[in-house]
Design a protein around this motif. Structure first.
Motif, PDB file in Angstrom:
ATOM      1  N   GLU A 162       0.833  -1.205   0.000  1.00 54.78           N
ATOM      2  CA  GLU A 162       0.000   0.000   0.000  1.00 54.78           C
ATOM      3  C   GLU A 162       0.870   1.259   0.000  1.00 54.78           C
ATOM      4  O   GLU A 162       2.018   1.246   0.438  1.00 54.78           O
ATOM      5  N   HIS A 163       0.312   2.347  -0.523  1.00 56.53           N
ATOM      6  CA  HIS A 163       0.958   3.649  -0.578  1.00 56.53           C
ATOM      7  C   HIS A 163       2.172   3.677  -1.510  1.00 56.53           C
ATOM      8  O   HIS A 163       3.009   4.570  -1.419  1.00 56.53           O
ATOM      9  N   GLY A 164       2.282   2.680  -2.396  1.00 57.62           N
ATOM     10  CA  GLY A 164       3.342   2.705  -3.402  1.00 57.62           C
ATOM     11  C   GLY A 164       4.673   2.149  -2.958  1.00 57.62           C
ATOM     12  O   GLY A 164       5.670   2.261  -3.689  1.00 57.62           O
ATOM     13  N   LYS A 184       4.416  10.248  -1.723  1.00 67.46           N
ATOM     14  CA  LYS A 184       3.009  10.060  -1.392  1.00 67.46           C
ATOM     15  C   LYS A 184       2.383  11.406  -1.079  1.00 67.46           C
ATOM     16  O   LYS A 184       2.940  12.209  -0.326  1.00 67.46           O
ATOM     17  N   ASN A 185       1.221  11.662  -1.664  1.00 60.60           N
ATOM     18  CA  ASN A 185       0.515  12.913  -1.388  1.00 60.60           C
ATOM     19  C   ASN A 185      -0.238  12.779  -0.069  1.00 60.60           C
ATOM     20  O   ASN A 185      -1.124  11.936   0.078  1.00 60.60           O
ATOM     21  N   ILE A 186       0.138  13.582   0.914  1.00 62.59           N
ATOM     22  CA  ILE A 186      -0.461  13.535   2.251  1.00 62.59           C
ATOM     23  C   ILE A 186      -1.441  14.695   2.397  1.00 62.59           C
ATOM     24  O   ILE A 186      -1.104  15.854   2.120  1.00 62.59           O
ATOM     25  N   GLU A 187      -2.644  14.383   2.841  1.00 62.93           N
ATOM     26  CA  GLU A 187      -3.680  15.403   2.989  1.00 62.93           C
ATOM     27  C   GLU A 187      -3.208  16.543   3.895  1.00 62.93           C
ATOM     28  O   GLU A 187      -2.640  16.317   4.968  1.00 62.93           O
ATOM     29  N   LEU A 191       1.522   8.057   7.844  1.00 59.25           N
ATOM     30  CA  LEU A 191       0.687   7.085   7.151  1.00 59.25           C
ATOM     31  C   LEU A 191      -0.286   6.365   8.072  1.00 59.25           C
ATOM     32  O   LEU A 191      -1.193   5.669   7.603  1.00 59.25           O
ATOM     33  N   SER A 197      -3.270   5.127  10.236  1.00 65.99           N
ATOM     34  CA  SER A 197      -4.709   5.384  10.229  1.00 65.99           C
ATOM     35  C   SER A 197      -5.414   4.182  10.833  1.00 65.99           C
ATOM     36  O   SER A 197      -4.786   3.167  11.170  1.00 65.99           O
ATOM     37  N   PHE A 249      -4.682   1.326   8.375  1.00 67.32           N
ATOM     38  CA  PHE A 249      -3.324   0.998   7.935  1.00 67.32           C
ATOM     39  C   PHE A 249      -2.318   1.248   9.046  1.00 67.32           C
ATOM     40  O   PHE A 249      -2.324   2.292   9.697  1.00 67.32           O
ATOM     41  N   SER A 281       1.852   1.308   9.519  1.00 72.25           N
ATOM     42  CA  SER A 281       3.112   1.324   8.769  1.00 72.25           C
ATOM     43  C   SER A 281       3.981   0.110   9.089  1.00 72.25           C
ATOM     44  O   SER A 281       4.935  -0.188   8.358  1.00 72.25           O
TER      45      SER A 281
END
Length: 363
Positions: free
Chosen positions: A114-116, A177-180, A196, A198, A201, A203
């Motif tokens: 996940e997340h690339g 990664k684009n973080i809000e 990351l 949440s 998820f 890490s």
């Protein structure tokens, strides 16, 4: 007195007061994370053994299973270890290992997460095999190429070796990664992983999923009689925690990998985010993780400390819990825990002494 001098007199104490406040605040946050270990009093003069039962909320094999389940639920948001299989490239050529002896072939094992994030590891298969597998895990210093001599020694002894690097290191990628509310972030340090976290998820997946998926592939396609694990530094941390999650791992050796958080009294021992992850250690503190890695059929867990290590976890702090934890684990029907001291060098490495000892115990 000049106006500049007056400003300087006012500024200097304010500046240093700010530094002091920042230092206290940052260290207080770390201390908050270790409360589950009932902070052990530690000075150079106070190395008396602890009462381990005050720090370990485990008293039966059922407790071990329950604690392991809770950890798996937190890390993977699932009741089971993932069944994911990685991508495989067989018979690859890597000139860095072209001079290896007793090497039949190398498989490249890759896992997209996940997340690339992408993990790349190698499975080294010997010409003359003893039918056993060692998972070798490198630390923060670089990719598993840094463990070339250790891998070679294992191959020469007939072991197959699955070699891993830590996330973001070696052949593993460093995605953006684009973080809000923040924007694009290039990940190159483990401490950034906090961005990351949440409800859906953790890490910690990035550390453990590559090993799990590689074992899924190996278990499906090979017939090794035993799976063991060896790691140095950050890889030593991984080799202390992952065997607590996966009962397929029998014997594990963590070299210069960790101390319980309540025994870390110098900055060099604090480590990266994964070493003091608040939620992880609220579920199972280090003492309890060591128990989980030690207890069970055919399971043994060894910590190896370089007594004069210039990096981390040097000295004699281990004496506080070595005897009590070894005795505690011995009360279970199966499994063992021990600490081995390496005083043969002054480096942050797996020494010849440690490699020979590991090979002897696994042969």
């Amino acid at each position: 007195m000049s106006k500049l001098a007056k400003i300087s007199i006012l500024f200097i104490p304010v500046f240093f007061f700010g530094l002091f406040v920042g230092f206290v605040a940052s260290n207080t946050s770390i201390l908050d994370y270790i409360s589950s270990e009932n902070n052990v009093s530690l000075t150079s003069q106070n190395l008396k053994p602890i009462n381990i039962e005050e720090h370990v909320n485990i008293s039966s094999t059922e407790d071990v299973t329950e604690k392991r389940q809770e950890l798996i639920n937190f890390i993977w948001k699932s009741n089971l270890l993932p069944s994911t299989l990685p991508n495989i490239e067989s018979n690859i050529v890597d000139d860095r290992f072209s001079n290896f002896t007793n090497l039949d072939q190398i498989e490249k094992i890759s896992l997209e997460m996940e997340h690339g994030f992408i993990s790349h590891s190698y499975l080294f298969l010997p010409k003359e095999s003893n039918g056993k597998l060692i998972i070798y895990h490198q630390g923060h210093s670089g990719g598993f190429i840094n463990g070339k001599q250790t891998i070679q020694d294992f191959l020469d002894s007939g072991f197959s070796v699955a070699a891993f690097s830590m996330p973001l290191i070696g052949m593993n990628n460093q995605p953006v990664k684009n973080i809000e509310n923040i924007g694009p972030v290039k990940f190159f340090k483990h401490n950034q992983f906090v961005l990351l976290e949440s409800e859906n998820f953790s890490s910690l997946e990035l550390f453990f999923s590559p090993i799990n998926s590689a074992l899924n592939h190996i278990e499906k396609n090979y017939t090794f009689s035993e799976y063991h694990m060896v790691g140095i530094s950050g890889g030593g941390w991984t080799s202390a925690v992952y065997p607590a999650l996966d009962t397929r791992i029998s014997k594990s050796f963590s070299v210069a990998g960790s101390l319980p958080l309540s025994l870390r009294t110098i900055s060099d021992d604090v480590g990266d985010y994964e070493q003091f992850h608040p939620k992880l250690y609220s579920i199972a503190n280090y003492f309890e993780l060591y128990v989980l890695s030690s207890v069970g059929k055919d399971k043994e867990f060894y910590q190896i400390f370089n007594i004069n290590d210039p990096c981390c976890f040097a000295g004699e702090t281990y004496k506080i819990y070595h005897g009590p934890l070894k005795k505690f684990v011995s009360q279970f029907d199966s499994g063992s825990f021990d600490i081995i001291i390496d005083d043969t060098h002054n480096q942050h490495i797996i020494s010849d002494f440690s490699r020979d000892l590991i090979i002897e115990k696994l042969s």
